[in-house]
Design a protein around this motif. Structure first.
Motif, PDB file in Angstrom:
ATOM      1  N   GLU A   1       2.186  -4.864   4.322  1.00 46.03           N
ATOM      2  CA  GLU A   1       1.393  -3.654   4.482  1.00 46.03           C
ATOM      3  C   GLU A   1       2.114  -2.649   5.361  1.00 46.03           C
ATOM      4  O   GLU A   1       2.778  -3.025   6.332  1.00 46.03           O
ATOM      5  CB  GLU A   1       0.049  -4.037   5.117  1.00 46.03           C
ATOM      6  CG  GLU A   1      -0.907  -2.903   5.356  1.00 46.03           C
ATOM      7  CD  GLU A   1      -2.179  -3.379   6.027  1.00 46.03           C
ATOM      8  OE1 GLU A   1      -2.465  -2.939   7.166  1.00 46.03           O
ATOM      9  OE2 GLU A   1      -2.895  -4.215   5.435  1.00 46.03           O
TER      10      GLU A   1
ATOM     11  N   THR B   1       2.514   6.626   3.965  1.00 53.23           N
ATOM     12  CA  THR B   1       2.982   5.308   3.518  1.00 53.23           C
ATOM     13  C   THR B   1       4.143   5.461   2.530  1.00 53.23           C
ATOM     14  O   THR B   1       5.062   4.643   2.527  1.00 53.23           O
ATOM     15  CB  THR B   1       1.842   4.499   2.864  1.00 53.23           C
ATOM     16  OG1 THR B   1       1.239   5.264   1.813  1.00 53.23           O
ATOM     17  CG2 THR B   1       0.783   4.138   3.900  1.00 53.23           C
TER      18      THR B   1
ATOM     19  N   TYR C   1      -0.812   4.626  -0.865  1.00 56.48           N
ATOM     20  CA  TYR C   1      -2.053   4.962  -0.175  1.00 56.48           C
ATOM     21  C   TYR C   1      -2.072   6.420   0.286  1.00 56.48           C
ATOM     22  O   TYR C   1      -3.091   7.103   0.193  1.00 56.48           O
ATOM     23  CB  TYR C   1      -2.249   4.015   1.019  1.00 56.48           C
ATOM     24  CG  TYR C   1      -3.470   4.334   1.837  1.00 56.48           C
ATOM     25  CD1 TYR C   1      -4.736   3.936   1.427  1.00 56.48           C
ATOM     26  CD2 TYR C   1      -3.356   5.055   3.036  1.00 56.48           C
ATOM     27  CE1 TYR C   1      -5.863   4.251   2.176  1.00 56.48           C
ATOM     28  CE2 TYR C   1      -4.469   5.360   3.788  1.00 56.48           C
ATOM     29  CZ  TYR C   1      -5.728   4.959   3.355  1.00 56.48           C
ATOM     30  OH  TYR C   1      -6.831   5.270   4.104  1.00 56.48           O
TER      31      TYR C   1
ATOM     32  N   ASN D   1       0.815  -1.223   0.000  1.00 52.94           N
ATOM     33  CA  ASN D   1       0.000   0.000   0.000  1.00 52.94           C
ATOM     34  C   ASN D   1       0.844   1.267   0.000  1.00 52.94           C
ATOM     35  O   ASN D   1       0.466   2.277   0.609  1.00 52.94           O
ATOM     36  CB  ASN D   1      -0.940  -0.003   1.207  1.00 52.94           C
ATOM     37  CG  ASN D   1      -0.180  -0.054   2.536  1.00 52.94           C
ATOM     38  OD1 ASN D   1       0.951  -0.513   2.598  1.00 52.94           O
ATOM     39  ND2 ASN D   1      -0.810   0.428   3.601  1.00 52.94           N
TER      40      ASN D   1
ATOM     41  N   ASN E   1      -5.613  -3.692   6.065  1.00 51.20           N
ATOM     42  CA  ASN E   1      -6.106  -4.224   4.800  1.00 51.20           C
ATOM     43  C   ASN E   1      -7.144  -3.282   4.183  1.00 51.20           C
ATOM     44  O   ASN E   1      -8.221  -3.698   3.750  1.00 51.20           O
ATOM     45  CB  ASN E   1      -6.705  -5.621   5.001  1.00 51.20           C
ATOM     46  CG  ASN E   1      -6.882  -6.378   3.692  1.00 51.20           C
ATOM     47  OD1 ASN E   1      -6.476  -5.913   2.624  1.00 51.20           O
ATOM     48  ND2 ASN E   1      -7.509  -7.533   3.763  1.00 51.20           N
TER      49      ASN E   1
ATOM     50  N   PRO F   1      -1.008   2.936   7.954  1.00 55.99           N
ATOM     51  CA  PRO F   1      -1.493   4.106   7.206  1.00 55.99           C
ATOM     52  C   PRO F   1      -1.738   5.350   8.053  1.00 55.99           C
ATOM     53  O   PRO F   1      -2.067   6.399   7.501  1.00 55.99           O
ATOM     54  CB  PRO F   1      -2.809   3.592   6.612  1.00 55.99           C
ATOM     55  CG  PRO F   1      -3.305   2.617   7.628  1.00 55.99           C
ATOM     56  CD  PRO F   1      -2.098   1.998   8.262  1.00 55.99           C
TER      57      PRO F   1
ATOM     58  N   GLU G   1      -6.920  -1.673   1.382  1.00 53.42           N
ATOM     59  CA  GLU G   1      -7.037  -1.887  -0.059  1.00 53.42           C
ATOM     60  C   GLU G   1      -8.020  -3.013  -0.366  1.00 53.42           C
ATOM     61  O   GLU G   1      -8.696  -3.009  -1.382  1.00 53.42           O
ATOM     62  CB  GLU G   1      -5.668  -2.223  -0.675  1.00 53.42           C
ATOM     63  CG  GLU G   1      -4.678  -1.075  -0.648  1.00 53.42           C
ATOM     64  CD  GLU G   1      -4.208  -0.769   0.770  1.00 53.42           C
ATOM     65  OE1 GLU G   1      -4.162  -1.705   1.591  1.00 53.42           O
ATOM     66  OE2 GLU G   1      -3.928   0.391   1.063  1.00 53.42           O
TER      67      GLU G   1
END
Length: 490
Positions: free
Chosen positions: A262, A184, A180, A177, A417, A265, A419
């Motif tokens: 990941e 990130t 994002y 990600n 998660n 975020p 995405e």
């Protein structure tokens, strides 16, 4: 008296800049070794026969949003079924327990071993240690919950155990990600420098490297010989890495083998992860630095080990330099410091230039379109350095606690998660972080350095203007994103 205070402040500033400069020399040397290693481009090896028994360990704690994705990915590992067992080391206290048990029923052909602990003693290290007692594999692969291992991962890593003395093979993290958000992208910017420049540069010259906690494979005998997993630091991976290499085990780092994962975020999750990494690194420095210096290792190995173990201490140095620069600027403006000493202070800024070069190279070498990536890196670099300095107060506290022996529990980084549409940030049940008082101090420091920028123009004294502008931007961004992310969990 004012002159004495002026020289004390200048001394603190120069001491911090000296530490940063020495650290930058280590980074520059790693960059040179990275470039040497790049000359010998290697292709992916593939295991085709003599398949050893492998145990894959998946340490889990309350991972509602990513655990199904993880199980699906490890079920696709391309490896003989009779030579593979997958341990799910579950310490969960929520619905994750039921989700895992239902999910593994979908793969009756896979040898899943579900191990649930009601007591999280030792946290991740304790779970890995307990799982190891029941593991039948000669090799142990480890993946955290936010990773998605490639199907060929085991076939690509196991060939590098070409000698009985090789204890661990580490792959390179990539990012699911990255695009994002700005946060990130900045994390990817930092991690790529570690995985491309630092790990490659250390491994190329035979210096200490570290298992990164996930995305790697251990020889079981190596773990046991090094004393198994310890839980007396927050970075059990770094701790075991040093204990194993100090016993003579060799590690292999392969950047061409990728392990997608990941990135956190939101700032509260980032800070939680940063606190654990920086404090754990400092704890490992206190635990291993003296032994490494006393043992028989080449000078450069010891030099890079000290830079490696104490790398998080750079946040204390940056904080000291930032705060003392306020007094140095004012004393210089009042004529209490000779211009020659101020020029000397500026010479040490070359350390920041070397560190910046490392990040530029890592970003450019990662991308295929070199010219485009160079422009992107030039834009992203000052933002990254600013935010890194803006995290200085938060991370300096973690380092100080680690060096002084103050203990704190292992707090895992929540996974989202986003995405995959499995969760949303607003009112996420895993965002339970309480806003620390340091966040308000970050807001205060943002105002202080904004004021210094204004004063620089008012007094036409531009000695620290670029530095203070970056600090003003960094602390402002960290404060605002922190405030917003802590509010999400209310």
């Amino acid at each position: 008296m004012p002159e004495i205070i002026a020289y004390i402040l200048l001394g603190i500033y120069l001491l911090g800049m000296t530490f940063i400069f020495v650290y930058s020399l280590a980074q520059g040397h790693l960059l040179l070794n990275f470039l040497k290693a790049r000359r010998n481009k290697s292709e992916l090896k593939l295991l085709k026969n003599d398949f050893p028994k492998v145990t894959v360990q998946l340490p889990i704690f309350n991972e509602l949003f990513v655990v199904e994705r993880l199980i699906e990915s490890v079920a696709k590992l391309n490896y003989p079924a009779d030579k593979l067992e997958i341990q799910i080391l579950d310490d969960s206290t929520d619905e994750t327990v039921q989700i895992i048990q239902e999910k593994i029923k979908e793969f009756p052909q896979i040898n899943f071993q579900y191990i649930h602990r009601a007591d999280r003693q030792g946290f991740k290290a304790g779970a890995l240690r307990e799982g190891l007692e029941k593991a039948s594999g000669d090799f142990i692969a480890i993946f955290d919950a936010d990773f998605i291992p490639e199907p060929e991962f085991l076939l690509h890593t196991l060939p590098y155990f070409s000698s009985d003395n090789i204890g661990m093979v580490q792959s390179r993290w990539t990012h699911l990600n990255e695009k994002y958000s700005l946060l990130t992208r900045l994390q990817a910017f930092a991690l790529d420098a570690h995985f491309l420049i630092e790990q490659t540069g250390r491994n190329h010259q035979g210096a200490f490297i570290n298992f990164n906690g996930t995305g790697g494979v251990w020889r079981k005998k190596c773990i046991l010989n090094a004393g198994n997993w310890h839980d007396d630091t927050l970075t059990e991976d770094l701790d075991l890495s040093y204990r194993a290499q100090r016993k003579g085990w060799e590690f292999v780092y392969r950047p061409e083998i990728e392990s997608p994962a990941e990135l956190p975020p939101v700032m509260s999750a980032i800070k939680s992860q940063q606190f654990r990494w920086t404090k754990g690194g400092a704890e490992c420095a206190a635990k291993h630095a003296g032994n490494v210096l006393r043992e028989k290792h080449p000078f450069l190995v010891k030099f890079h080990a000290m830079a490696h173990l104490f790398n998080s201490t750079i946040f204390i140095a940056v904080l000291l330099v930032s705060l003392s620069s306020l007094g140095v600027w004012w004393m210089g403006d009042q004529g209490l410091l000779p211009k020659e000493s101020l020029k000397l202070a500026g010479v040490f800024l070359i350390g920041f230039a070397i560190i910046a070069l490392v990040y530029l190279f890592s970003y450019v070498y990662r991308e295929e379109k070199k010219s485009k990536s160079l422009l992107e890196a030039i834009v992203l670099l000052p933002v990254f350095l600013s935010v890194s300095m803006g995290l200085g107060l938060h991370n300096a506290q973690a380092v100080w606690e680690g060096l002084t022996g103050k203990k704190s529990p292992f707090i895992r980084t929540p996974k989202f998660n986003l995405e995959g549409g499995k969760s949303k940030l607003k009112n996420n049940l895993y965002l339970t972080f309480k806003m620390p008082v340091t966040t308000w101090f970050e807001g205060v420091l943002a105002l202080v350095f904004i004021t210094m920028v204004v004063l620089a123009f008012a007094h036409q004294n531009y000695l620290f203007l670029p530095f203070h502008m970056m600090l003003a931007f960094g602390y402002t961004l960290v404060f605002i994103t922190s405030f917003k992310s802590y509010a999400l969990g209310r």
